[in-house]
Design a protein around this motif. Sequence first.
Motif, PDB file in Angstrom:
ATOM      1  N   ARG A   1      -3.656   1.244  -3.008  1.00  0.00           N
ATOM      2  CA  ARG A   1      -2.930   0.049  -3.457  1.00  0.00           C
ATOM      3  C   ARG A   1      -2.193   0.329  -4.769  1.00  0.00           C
ATOM      4  O   ARG A   1      -2.712   1.060  -5.627  1.00  0.00           O
ATOM      5  CB  ARG A   1      -3.921  -1.083  -3.701  1.00  0.00           C
ATOM      6  CG  ARG A   1      -4.739  -1.470  -2.485  1.00  0.00           C
ATOM      7  CD  ARG A   1      -4.120  -2.615  -1.768  1.00  0.00           C
ATOM      8  NE  ARG A   1      -4.918  -3.031  -0.636  1.00  0.00           N
ATOM      9  CZ  ARG A   1      -4.376  -3.402   0.529  1.00  0.00           C
ATOM     10  NH1 ARG A   1      -3.074  -3.387   0.684  1.00  0.00           N
ATOM     11  NH2 ARG A   1      -5.141  -3.796   1.521  1.00  0.00           N
ATOM     12  N   PRO A   2      -1.029  -0.272  -4.964  1.00  0.00           N
ATOM     13  CA  PRO A   2      -0.244  -0.020  -6.184  1.00  0.00           C
ATOM     14  C   PRO A   2      -1.012  -0.325  -7.469  1.00  0.00           C
ATOM     15  O   PRO A   2      -0.820   0.358  -8.469  1.00  0.00           O
ATOM     16  CB  PRO A   2       0.945  -0.976  -6.047  1.00  0.00           C
ATOM     17  CG  PRO A   2       1.042  -1.284  -4.599  1.00  0.00           C
ATOM     18  CD  PRO A   2      -0.343  -1.174  -4.036  1.00  0.00           C
ATOM     19  N   GLU A   3      -1.895  -1.334  -7.437  1.00  0.00           N
ATOM     20  CA  GLU A   3      -2.576  -1.696  -8.690  1.00  0.00           C
ATOM     21  C   GLU A   3      -3.716  -0.735  -9.031  1.00  0.00           C
ATOM     22  O   GLU A   3      -4.289  -0.808 -10.112  1.00  0.00           O
ATOM     23  CB  GLU A   3      -3.080  -3.143  -8.644  1.00  0.00           C
ATOM     24  CG  GLU A   3      -4.234  -3.406  -7.705  1.00  0.00           C
ATOM     25  CD  GLU A   3      -3.787  -3.712  -6.286  1.00  0.00           C
ATOM     26  OE1 GLU A   3      -2.600  -3.473  -5.966  1.00  0.00           O
ATOM     27  OE2 GLU A   3      -4.618  -4.185  -5.492  1.00  0.00           O
ATOM     28  N   LYS A   4      -4.043   0.190  -8.090  1.00  0.00           N
ATOM     29  CA  LYS A   4      -5.080   1.175  -8.379  1.00  0.00           C
ATOM     30  C   LYS A   4      -4.482   2.419  -9.035  1.00  0.00           C
ATOM     31  O   LYS A   4      -5.192   3.318  -9.451  1.00  0.00           O
ATOM     32  CB  LYS A   4      -5.803   1.603  -7.099  1.00  0.00           C
ATOM     33  CG  LYS A   4      -6.312   0.457  -6.257  1.00  0.00           C
ATOM     34  CD  LYS A   4      -7.614  -0.092  -6.763  1.00  0.00           C
ATOM     35  CE  LYS A   4      -8.168  -1.074  -5.746  1.00  0.00           C
ATOM     36  NZ  LYS A   4      -9.110  -2.011  -6.234  1.00  0.00           N
TER      37      LYS A   4
ATOM     38  N   LEU B   1       6.235   6.513  -4.713  1.00  0.00           N
ATOM     39  CA  LEU B   1       4.979   5.795  -4.908  1.00  0.00           C
ATOM     40  C   LEU B   1       5.255   4.545  -5.738  1.00  0.00           C
ATOM     41  O   LEU B   1       6.027   4.591  -6.701  1.00  0.00           O
ATOM     42  CB  LEU B   1       3.971   6.682  -5.645  1.00  0.00           C
ATOM     43  CG  LEU B   1       3.541   7.939  -4.899  1.00  0.00           C
ATOM     44  CD1 LEU B   1       2.774   8.872  -5.830  1.00  0.00           C
ATOM     45  CD2 LEU B   1       2.693   7.574  -3.687  1.00  0.00           C
ATOM     46  N   ILE B   2       4.627   3.446  -5.332  1.00  0.00           N
ATOM     47  CA  ILE B   2       4.796   2.206  -6.071  1.00  0.00           C
ATOM     48  C   ILE B   2       3.558   1.995  -6.928  1.00  0.00           C
ATOM     49  O   ILE B   2       2.436   2.034  -6.426  1.00  0.00           O
ATOM     50  CB  ILE B   2       4.983   1.011  -5.123  1.00  0.00           C
ATOM     51  CG1 ILE B   2       6.170   1.278  -4.196  1.00  0.00           C
ATOM     52  CG2 ILE B   2       5.178  -0.270  -5.901  1.00  0.00           C
ATOM     53  CD1 ILE B   2       6.252   0.306  -3.043  1.00  0.00           C
ATOM     54  N   VAL B   3       3.774   1.787  -8.219  1.00  0.00           N
ATOM     55  CA  VAL B   3       2.674   1.548  -9.137  1.00  0.00           C
ATOM     56  C   VAL B   3       2.850   0.156  -9.703  1.00  0.00           C
ATOM     57  O   VAL B   3       3.940  -0.226 -10.111  1.00  0.00           O
ATOM     58  CB  VAL B   3       2.681   2.575 -10.285  1.00  0.00           C
ATOM     59  CG1 VAL B   3       1.482   2.364 -11.191  1.00  0.00           C
ATOM     60  CG2 VAL B   3       2.723   3.985  -9.729  1.00  0.00           C
TER      61      VAL B   3
ATOM     62  N   VAL C   1       0.835  -1.191   0.000  1.00  0.00           N
ATOM     63  CA  VAL C   1       0.000   0.000   0.000  1.00  0.00           C
ATOM     64  C   VAL C   1       0.874   1.246   0.000  1.00  0.00           C
ATOM     65  O   VAL C   1       1.959   1.254   0.579  1.00  0.00           O
ATOM     66  CB  VAL C   1      -0.992  -0.036   1.197  1.00  0.00           C
ATOM     67  CG1 VAL C   1      -0.284   0.254   2.504  1.00  0.00           C
ATOM     68  CG2 VAL C   1      -2.155   0.909   0.971  1.00  0.00           C
ATOM     69  N   ASN C   2       0.458   2.278  -0.745  1.00  0.00           N
ATOM     70  CA  ASN C   2       1.147   3.558  -0.726  1.00  0.00           C
ATOM     71  C   ASN C   2       0.496   4.445   0.317  1.00  0.00           C
ATOM     72  O   ASN C   2      -0.730   4.449   0.465  1.00  0.00           O
ATOM     73  CB  ASN C   2       1.039   4.242  -2.089  1.00  0.00           C
ATOM     74  CG  ASN C   2       1.854   3.510  -3.132  1.00  0.00           C
ATOM     75  OD1 ASN C   2       3.071   3.441  -3.053  1.00  0.00           O
ATOM     76  ND2 ASN C   2       1.163   2.935  -4.122  1.00  0.00           N
ATOM     77  N   THR C   3       1.314   5.180   1.043  1.00  0.00           N
ATOM     78  CA  THR C   3       0.805   6.047   2.097  1.00  0.00           C
ATOM     79  C   THR C   3       1.153   7.501   1.768  1.00  0.00           C
ATOM     80  O   THR C   3       2.310   7.807   1.525  1.00  0.00           O
ATOM     81  CB  THR C   3       1.450   5.672   3.445  1.00  0.00           C
ATOM     82  OG1 THR C   3       1.265   4.279   3.637  1.00  0.00           O
ATOM     83  CG2 THR C   3       0.820   6.430   4.590  1.00  0.00           C
ATOM     84  N   ILE C   4       0.130   8.338   1.749  1.00  0.00           N
ATOM     85  CA  ILE C   4       0.369   9.759   1.485  1.00  0.00           C
ATOM     86  C   ILE C   4      -0.186  10.550   2.662  1.00  0.00           C
ATOM     87  O   ILE C   4      -1.366  10.432   2.996  1.00  0.00           O
ATOM     88  CB  ILE C   4      -0.324  10.197   0.180  1.00  0.00           C
ATOM     89  CG1 ILE C   4       0.183   9.329  -0.986  1.00  0.00           C
ATOM     90  CG2 ILE C   4      -0.074  11.682  -0.098  1.00  0.00           C
ATOM     91  CD1 ILE C   4      -0.867   9.060  -2.021  1.00  0.00           C
ATOM     92  N   GLU C   5       0.674  11.318   3.320  1.00  0.00           N
ATOM     93  CA  GLU C   5       0.233  12.023   4.518  1.00  0.00           C
ATOM     94  C   GLU C   5      -0.306  13.409   4.167  1.00  0.00           C
ATOM     95  O   GLU C   5       0.064  13.998   3.157  1.00  0.00           O
ATOM     96  CB  GLU C   5       1.392  12.134   5.506  1.00  0.00           C
ATOM     97  CG  GLU C   5       1.903  10.758   5.898  1.00  0.00           C
ATOM     98  CD  GLU C   5       2.571  10.735   7.245  1.00  0.00           C
ATOM     99  OE1 GLU C   5       3.141  11.765   7.638  1.00  0.00           O
ATOM    100  OE2 GLU C   5       2.498   9.678   7.897  1.00  0.00           O
TER     101      GLU C   5
END
Lengths: 400, 293
Positions: free
Chosen positions: A287-290, A332-334, A236-240
């Motif tokens: 999620r990276p796949e989104k 960010l992971i894609v 999961v990517n986390t953006i604060e």
Amino acid sequence: MLELKGLEKKYGRNYTAVKKMDLTIREGEFFSILGPSGCGKTTLLRMIGGFETPSQGQIIYDGKRIDPLPANQRQFNMVFQRYALFPHLSVWENLAFGLKMKKVPEIDLRTRVNEALLMVKMESFAHRGIATLSGGQQQRIALARALVNRPRVLLLDEPLSALDLKLRQQMQVELLSIQRRLKHTFIFVTHDQEEALTLSDRIAVMNGGNVEQVGTPQEIYEYPKTPFVAQFIGQVNTIEGEVKEARPDTILVSGAARRVLMVKPSRDGQRPLPVALPGTPVKILVRPEKLKVLKSAPGPEQNAIEGTLREVLYQGAVTQLFVMPRDGSAPLIVSQPNTAVTARRSFNLGDKVFVAWLPEDCLLMGREAALPVAENSVSIAPPLLTVVGPPPESSGAALA
Amino acid sequence: MLEPVEPSLRRPPLLALPAMGWFMWFLLIPLGFVVVYSLSTKGLYGGVVYHFTFENYQRATDWIYLRIFWSSVKLATLTAFSCLVIGYPMAYVMATASLRVRSALLVLVVIPFWTNFVVRAYAIKLLFGEAGPINEFALAFGLIHEPIVFANSDLSVWVGMVTNYLPFMVLPLYVALEKFDFSLLEAAKDLGAPGWKILLKVLIPMTKPGIITGTIFVFTPALGEFVIPDLLGGAKTMLMGNLITDQFVKTRDWPFGSALSMLMILVVTASLGVYLKISATENAPVDATTVED
Ligand SMILES: Nc1ncnc2c1ncn2[C@@H]1O[C@H](COP(=O)(O)OP(=O)(O)OP(=O)(O)O)[C@@H](O)[C@H]1O
Ligand SMILES: [Mg+2]
């Protein structure tokens, strides 16, 4: 039906391995207990099996309390983490052990042992010694030795953890087909999230002696209730950021570099918007796949973060792209499926790109814990509700 | 279950030479003398005359001597069995105790080796004496009104023998139990086995090597034991040990003593053979080639 009520296990005075746990496991269910190492999974399973005395609470099976019963009087069987096969007995004798204890007549015993051997495809190994079997074969025998007793509930403690990937996947399929056929209740402990997602009807995610969430694999993956669950299951990517504005159907979050991101309830209405006052520090989880990587900025209906492409990792079925946001926050992971179109490399390292996603595809959480959700009841702090507006069902309906 | 040693780990038999030489010189060659003596004749003044005959063996199988043999076998069997029954739970406790308790218990088991066994036998004699602490204690608390005479009884012989031989049983049992995987007990319990079945079907079969070693370590020396029965039993019963010693020391009939010794070796070998045979038939370890049904 197996019910755990306020079940607790303390080791020594001040260490609690399992904390006040309430769980209901349905008949015939493939139920997984998932959590990181040391979170109390084995301890919980051993209490259910009768190898550990609960410090507090009750275990109820079919309406009867079973926690005072010793292990040999429960109709449960366990597949141990390290198999615990009897090395002084042959495969056949290992399987027959439990039936002999129950004084099953010889003819019955033979058919049942043969059936069990057939079930795990080990019929030609009946007269081998345990020491001559490979790890995978021992694992099957351990499973068969438990199944031959036709337990009402089968407890499995990471039975596949010693196997290599290929064998593990093969055993997962076999385990699942056996469970579907026999319709016994399986309680399956694992620390492998993929395994839990693949096999389970429902999963309980544990952390530090607590259950964080119970749900179907889809619920756990798509609608995690806590940051821990979101981070433990899958990537999961986390953006604060912090809440800028809470509209009835959208929450606006301002992040670094004056960027504003939108969060909306999921399209199926399964995940309503949480209750969040402006100014609340939050994180957006996605999620990276989104995520998608685009060459130019998307339309205003999507969230977008501008950055530089840093890494492209080809992983067979998918390609992972790492994008460094311009504001210097975490990469960010894609994750992109390698379809015929995307397989042709269309990006070069160092390219300026946009990472985009739909506001319906991300989650909003507090920095440490989940944000409160106004469920059907309006009982949660009325003043908050007046700020946020109408309850989320109507906002979900408005979207649909 | 012995695993074959890797060829690269095999060393030339050279390393075994010192031990082999030792056994040659101090065991096999003397044993050869005993064989020769046992077939010789007693000289007029106690020497050995090399006049070969089977007479000594004929005499040794006389009913009187066989009875003495039987007493020894009985005493050794009782000692070995008692040590097993008392030693097994002890070894179990040791193997399952925490590391600190474990080393403390190990030291306790080994302490008796620090004193000569004759001294220990005397200590037991004193303990059981008419004015010994046991009687004094019981009298003081009014449990008995007259001192009980333990001394020179079978009971005190039994206590002495068990005390002396217990460590030889406990140590091999401890080694076997320490290697034992205790999760197997949980597995057996999980499969519905009651406590005594777990003991019989899992624990004992799996610690059998320790049981066999311990039994041999106790039985063999106990068969030749005579000092403890003499000291604590009042030298009432003749045993193989003192019978043989007497031939060499008192009667100076070395040929007859040698014949008795040979017979004793035979008895030991035969008893152990029977014992191993019995223990091997139950729960024989399974190997890949055996096929039943
Ligand atoms: N007998 C015990 N005495 C003291 N602490 C214990 C005991 N057994 C377990 N614990 C502790 O309880 C916690 C939970 O242990 P448990 O074995 O249930 O973890 P787990 O979730 O099964 O982990 P893993 O995935 O590594 O098997 C751990 O911190 C462990 O150190
Ligand atoms: Mg565990």
